[in-house]
Write an enzyme that holds these catalytic residues in place. Structure first.
Site, PDB file in Angstrom:
ATOM      1  N   THR A  87     -22.650  -9.734   6.682  1.00 46.96           N
ATOM      2  CA  THR A  87     -21.988 -10.822   5.963  1.00 46.96           C
ATOM      3  C   THR A  87     -22.292 -12.109   6.716  1.00 46.96           C
ATOM      4  O   THR A  87     -21.867 -12.265   7.873  1.00 46.96           O
ATOM      5  CB  THR A  87     -20.467 -10.589   5.910  1.00 46.96           C
ATOM      6  OG1 THR A  87     -20.225  -9.308   5.342  1.00 46.96           O
ATOM      7  CG2 THR A  87     -19.793 -11.660   5.070  1.00 46.96           C
ATOM      8  N   LYS A 162     -19.734 -12.298  -2.345  1.00 41.74           N
ATOM      9  CA  LYS A 162     -18.921 -11.679  -1.286  1.00 41.74           C
ATOM     10  C   LYS A 162     -17.873 -12.684  -0.773  1.00 41.74           C
ATOM     11  O   LYS A 162     -16.691 -12.352  -0.615  1.00 41.74           O
ATOM     12  CB  LYS A 162     -19.836 -11.230  -0.146  1.00 41.74           C
ATOM     13  CG  LYS A 162     -19.155 -10.838   1.134  1.00 41.74           C
ATOM     14  CD  LYS A 162     -18.904  -9.372   1.240  1.00 41.74           C
ATOM     15  CE  LYS A 162     -18.095  -9.063   2.497  1.00 41.74           C
ATOM     16  NZ  LYS A 162     -17.572  -7.739   2.547  1.00 41.74           N
ATOM     17  N   LYS A 237     -13.304 -14.134   9.532  1.00 40.39           N
ATOM     18  CA  LYS A 237     -14.739 -14.464   9.551  1.00 40.39           C
ATOM     19  C   LYS A 237     -15.215 -14.785   8.127  1.00 40.39           C
ATOM     20  O   LYS A 237     -15.885 -15.785   7.883  1.00 40.39           O
ATOM     21  CB  LYS A 237     -15.527 -13.274  10.118  1.00 40.39           C
ATOM     22  CG  LYS A 237     -17.018 -13.442   9.999  1.00 40.39           C
ATOM     23  CD  LYS A 237     -17.812 -12.165  10.197  1.00 40.39           C
ATOM     24  CE  LYS A 237     -19.233 -12.377   9.695  1.00 40.39           C
ATOM     25  NZ  LYS A 237     -20.096 -11.221   9.844  1.00 40.39           N
TER      26      LYS A 237
HETATM   27  P1  NAD Z   1     -20.171  -4.143  14.734  1.00 39.65           P
HETATM   28  O1  NAD Z   1     -19.837  -5.228  15.692  1.00 39.65           O
HETATM   29  O2  NAD Z   1     -19.464  -2.828  14.808  1.00 39.65           O
HETATM   30  O3  NAD Z   1     -21.768  -3.843  14.775  1.00 39.65           O
HETATM   31  C1  NAD Z   1     -22.738  -4.821  14.988  1.00 39.65           C
HETATM   32  C2  NAD Z   1     -23.754  -4.225  15.959  1.00 39.65           C
HETATM   33  O4  NAD Z   1     -24.833  -5.153  16.135  1.00 39.65           O
HETATM   34  C3  NAD Z   1     -23.180  -3.940  17.358  1.00 39.65           C
HETATM   35  O5  NAD Z   1     -23.304  -2.558  17.662  1.00 39.65           O
HETATM   36  C4  NAD Z   1     -24.048  -4.798  18.293  1.00 39.65           C
HETATM   37  O6  NAD Z   1     -24.331  -4.176  19.537  1.00 39.65           O
HETATM   38  C5  NAD Z   1     -25.301  -4.964  17.466  1.00 39.65           C
HETATM   39  N1  NAD Z   1     -26.139  -6.106  17.840  1.00 39.65           N
HETATM   40  C6  NAD Z   1     -25.756  -7.375  18.084  1.00 39.65           C
HETATM   41  N2  NAD Z   1     -26.828  -8.135  18.358  1.00 39.65           N
HETATM   42  C7  NAD Z   1     -27.918  -7.334  18.280  1.00 39.65           C
HETATM   43  C8  NAD Z   1     -29.309  -7.541  18.445  1.00 39.65           C
HETATM   44  N3  NAD Z   1     -29.812  -8.745  18.753  1.00 39.65           N
HETATM   45  N4  NAD Z   1     -30.138  -6.474  18.283  1.00 39.65           N
HETATM   46  C9  NAD Z   1     -29.641  -5.259  17.980  1.00 39.65           C
HETATM   47  N5  NAD Z   1     -28.327  -4.999  17.793  1.00 39.65           N
HETATM   48  C10 NAD Z   1     -27.477  -6.029  17.951  1.00 39.65           C
HETATM   49  O7  NAD Z   1     -19.969  -4.795  13.287  1.00 39.65           O
HETATM   50  P2  NAD Z   1     -19.820  -4.013  11.882  1.00 39.65           P
HETATM   51  O8  NAD Z   1     -18.378  -3.796  11.600  1.00 39.65           O
HETATM   52  O9  NAD Z   1     -20.777  -2.867  11.865  1.00 39.65           O
HETATM   53  O10 NAD Z   1     -20.319  -5.152  10.876  1.00 39.65           O
HETATM   54  C11 NAD Z   1     -21.694  -5.442  10.671  1.00 39.65           C
HETATM   55  C12 NAD Z   1     -21.785  -6.481   9.564  1.00 39.65           C
HETATM   56  O11 NAD Z   1     -21.198  -5.951   8.357  1.00 39.65           O
HETATM   57  C13 NAD Z   1     -21.032  -7.778   9.878  1.00 39.65           C
HETATM   58  O12 NAD Z   1     -21.763  -8.869   9.411  1.00 39.65           O
HETATM   59  C14 NAD Z   1     -19.714  -7.607   9.126  1.00 39.65           C
HETATM   60  O13 NAD Z   1     -19.138  -8.850   8.759  1.00 39.65           O
HETATM   61  C15 NAD Z   1     -20.173  -6.828   7.898  1.00 39.65           C
HETATM   62  N6  NAD Z   1     -19.123  -6.027   7.257  1.00 39.65           N
HETATM   63  C16 NAD Z   1     -18.258  -5.276   8.013  1.00 39.65           C
HETATM   64  C17 NAD Z   1     -17.267  -4.528   7.373  1.00 39.65           C
HETATM   65  C18 NAD Z   1     -16.307  -3.679   8.164  1.00 39.65           C
HETATM   66  O14 NAD Z   1     -15.317  -3.202   7.585  1.00 39.65           O
HETATM   67  N7  NAD Z   1     -16.539  -3.429   9.447  1.00 39.65           N
HETATM   68  C19 NAD Z   1     -17.160  -4.541   5.972  1.00 39.65           C
HETATM   69  C20 NAD Z   1     -18.079  -5.291   5.232  1.00 39.65           C
HETATM   70  C21 NAD Z   1     -19.051  -6.041   5.893  1.00 39.65           C
END
Ligand code: NAD
Length: 293
Positions: A87, A162, A237
């Protein structure tokens, strides 16, 4: 079957990559920190992307998506499709798409709704912005991770819908909390409130699925001390992204702004890890204005 590099194996990315792998695609994943089992892991994003037809990013914010995608297009200019399921801001998705096109590849924005449960069960809802042919190329992968895949038009439009959806949801959850607290103080039993409103014009997902009072909806976070669900920090966010879009387009979203302020205070007070429906505790604690309505 497709060879996929999956960059970002966090709460969402790890189960999504696992579902792709279980559907028969060749998946190579990379994350700076998380090392989930069940999929092949690479030592770098570049190594994960070597020979990949498609690169999927699931990262915390748009700056990181930009960094990762830019470094991959620079390391290997072979034309491929980039699918961002994070997102991020609408404007940022459009800017990244422009840079990727300049580098000779394609990019679509495909944010998701459905949270960790949807990612694990393969029942996410994808909202996609990008060219028709890129959507068609991505769709066979997206259906292996989700149960609903909608093309919403040009690049950035997935992020646009979204942001709009989550702004509606935040406002609904707050006004529902206000009405529940008001009703209780007027002497209503929350079960009667729920029975009537869930069949009346005030109904919403915030009530029918995410009711913030224990005992009303089985499985709602209120029954489990507000364990998310969808964390308040993530809602904040998304609201900030909606406010950025409102600013960029000169749109006055007064209720969206008020919801953003309330969630900002809630998160600042240390509740960012709770489900966003826990905002009812802030409503219960708040005082009305000293005079008037
Ligand atoms: P998260 O923080 O659990 O996962 C993100 C991952 O990215 C982490 O494991 C981190 O180590 C990794 N990362 C960061 N920088 C990096 C890089 N340069 N190279 C490789 N890996 C890297 O977050 P999430 O909950 O999995 O969310 C991911 C996306 O999905 C976000 O944009 C969030 O807004 C969106 N989202 C999340 C949810 C939810 O319920 N968690 C729902 C809808 C959308």
């Amino acid at each position: 079957m497709t060879t996929v590099a999956f960059i970002g194996l966090g709460n969402m990315g790890a189960p999504m990559a696992t579902n792709l792998s279980q559907a028969g695609h060749t998946v190579r994943g990379f994350d700076l920190v998380s090392k989930p089992s069940g999929i092949e892991l690479a030592d770098s994003a570049e190594a994960a992307a070597a020979d990949a037809d498609v690169v999927i990013t699931s990262l915390p914010n748009g700056m990181l998506v930009d960094q990762v995608v830019t470094s991959l297009t620079e390391a290997d200019p072979t034309p491929r499709l980039y699918i961002d399921v994070s997102t991020i801001a609408v404007s940022q998705a459009r800017e990244i798409a422009r840079k990727v096109a300049e580098a000779g590849s394609r990019f679509i924005d495909a944010p998701v709704s459905g949270g960790i449960v949807g990612a694990t069960n393969g029942t996410l809802a994808f909202m996609v912005g990008g060219a028709e042919e890129d959507f068609a190329a991505a769709k066979p992968l997206l259906v292996d991770m989700g149960s609903s895949v909608t093309h919403c038009g040009a690049i950035g439009n997935g992020q646009a819908v979204k942001a709009c959806n989550n702004m509606i949801l935040a406002v609904h959850q707050i006004v529902l909390a206000e009405a529940l607290v008001l009703g209780q103080r007027l002497g209503l039993d929350p079960r009667d409130f729920f029975e009537v409103i869930s069949h009346a014009t005030g109904n919403s997902w915030a009530l029918s699925v995410n009711a913030p009072v224990p005992g009303l909806v089985e499985g709602s976070p209120a029954n489990h001390e507000f364990a998310p669900g969808f964390a308040a920090a993530l809602m904040l966010k998304d609201l900030n992204l909606a406010m950025q879009a409102a600013h960029d387009t000169g749109t006055d979203t007064a209720l969206g702004r008020a919801a953003t302020e309330q969630y900002a205070e809630f998160v600042e007070a240390g509740h960012g890890g709770l489900d966003f429906s826990a905002i009812i505790s802030a409503v219960e604690a708040s005082q009305p204005p000293a005079a008037g309505w």
